[in-house]
Design an enzyme around this catalytic site. Structure first.
Site, PDB file in Angstrom:
ATOM      1  N   SER A 105      43.969   2.010 -43.778  1.00 11.38           N
ATOM      2  CA  SER A 105      44.543   2.464 -45.041  1.00 11.38           C
ATOM      3  C   SER A 105      44.768   1.290 -45.974  1.00 11.38           C
ATOM      4  CB  SER A 105      45.879   3.169 -44.792  1.00 11.38           C
ATOM      5  OG  SER A 105      46.577   3.391 -46.005  1.00 11.38           O
ATOM      6  N   TYR A 147      54.585   1.442 -41.442  1.00  8.85           N
ATOM      7  CA  TYR A 147      53.264   2.059 -41.557  1.00  8.85           C
ATOM      8  C   TYR A 147      52.241   1.015 -42.001  1.00  8.85           C
ATOM      9  CZ  TYR A 147      49.461   5.073 -43.120  1.00  8.85           C
ATOM     10  OH  TYR A 147      48.231   5.653 -43.296  1.00  8.85           O
TER      11      TYR A 147
END
Length: 258
Positions: A139, A152
Site C-alpha cells: 500500500s 498499518y
C-alpha cells in the site's frame, strides 16, 4: 499445461477481482479467503461465469494452514503454483498508543509475515522449474504515513522492504518478484479500519474525537464534498504489470481513478 495461480485474500476487494479476472483470462486459479462463507460466495460466482476457479478458506497467519494449502495445490498441479498473488490484508486505524500488542502482532502477521511464509513454501519448486512469479500487494500507506495509520503503515513498509530484498536475492533464478503499492479503495480493508475506530481511546479524549470524525468521514457522513466522499470501490483486478514481465525495479504504484 495451464498456468496455475494462487491468489490469497480473494474474499473481497482487489484479491476477489483479481481471482475472477485471472480465471476469466484462462488461468487455473486457486483462491483463498478469510472465511468459508467468503470462499463459498466466490466459488458460486465463478461457477455462474463458467470459470476454472477453486476457492477455500485460509488464515494466512497460521503456518500449518498455509503449509496444508500449498501442499494441496502441489498435489493438484505440477508441484505447486506457477504464480502467487499475495493480496490478503488487514487494516487498523488507531493511534500508536491505542493499538494493543496483540493487534499489532496480527497486523504484522497478515500484512508482512504471511507473504514471506508463502514465498518460502513455493520458492523451492519455482527454483527447480527456473521460473515463477510472486506478486505482493502492499500500500502507498507504507510510503506516506498519516495519523492513526502508524501500525498499518509500518506493516506495509516492512512488506515493501522484504519484497525488494527478495526480488534482488532471486535475481538470476528465473523467479520474478513484484511489489504493487495500491491507493485508497473501499474494500474490506476500509471496513476493518472503520471497525477498529469504533472503541473509544484508552489514552486521550482527543483521540476518541479523532476516531469519531474519521468514522464519519470514511462512512461518507460529512456531506457530498469530494474530499469527504468515501474512496472509490475497487472492482478491477491488479494492474497488468503484476503478471506481465516485471519492471527492472519490480515496483508498481497503483492509484485509483479519482
Amino acid at each position: 499445461m495451464t498456468t496455475s495461480v494462487l491468489v490469497t485474500g480473494a474474499g473481497h476487494g482487489i484479491g476477489h477481482a483479481t481471482a475472477l479476472h485471472l480465471a476469466h483470462a484462462g488461468y487455473n486459479v486457486f483462491a483463498t479467503a478469510r472465511t468459508q462463507d467468503e470462499a463459498h460466495a466466490l466459488t458460486i460466482r465463478a461457477q455462474e461465469r463458467g470459470l476454472n476457479l477453486s476457492a477455500t478458506a485460509l488464515d494466512v497467519s497460521d503456518p500449518a494452514a498455509c503449509e496444508a494449502a500449498i501442499r494441496d495445490i502441489a498435489h493438484r498441479t505440477a508441484g505447486g503454483p506457477d504464480t502467487v498473488v499475495n493480496a490478503d490484508g488487514f487494516a487498523v486505524a488507531r493511534a500508536v498508543e491505542d493499538v494493543t500488542e496483540e493487534t499489532a502482532h496480527r497486523l504484522m502477521e497478515i500484512n508482512t509475515f504471511a507473504a514471506v511464509r508463502i514465498a518460502r513454501l513455493v520458492l523451492p519448486v519455482m527454483r527447480r522449474r527456473g521460473r515463477g512469479r510472486i506478486v505482493n500487494l502492499s500500500s502507498a500507506a507504507g510510503r506516506s504515513v498519516l495519523p492513526l495509520g502508524g501500525w498499518y503503515g509500518a506493516s506495509r513498509a516492512a512488506s515493501a522492504a522484504l519484497t525488494h530484498a527478495l526480488r534482488m536475492e532471486l535475481a538470476g533464478s528465473g523467479v520474478q518478484v513484484v511489489l504493487i503499492e495500491h491507493g485508497f479503495h473501499a474494500t474490506g480493508l476500509l471496513e476493518d479500519a472503520i471497525h477498529s475506530l469504533t472503541p473509544p481511546s484508552g489514552t486521550s479524549e482527543r483521540f476518541t474525537d479523532c476516531y469519531r470524525n474519521a468514522v464519519a468521514a470514511l462512512s461518507g457522513r460529512h456531506g457530498s464534498a469530494p474530499r469527504n466522499r468515501p474512496p472509490p470501490s475497487y472492482t478491477g483486478p491488479l494492474p497488468p504489470a503484476g503478471l506481465e514481465p516485471a519492471t527492472p525495479w519490480g515496483w508498481t504504484p497503483a492509484w485509483p481513478h479519482l
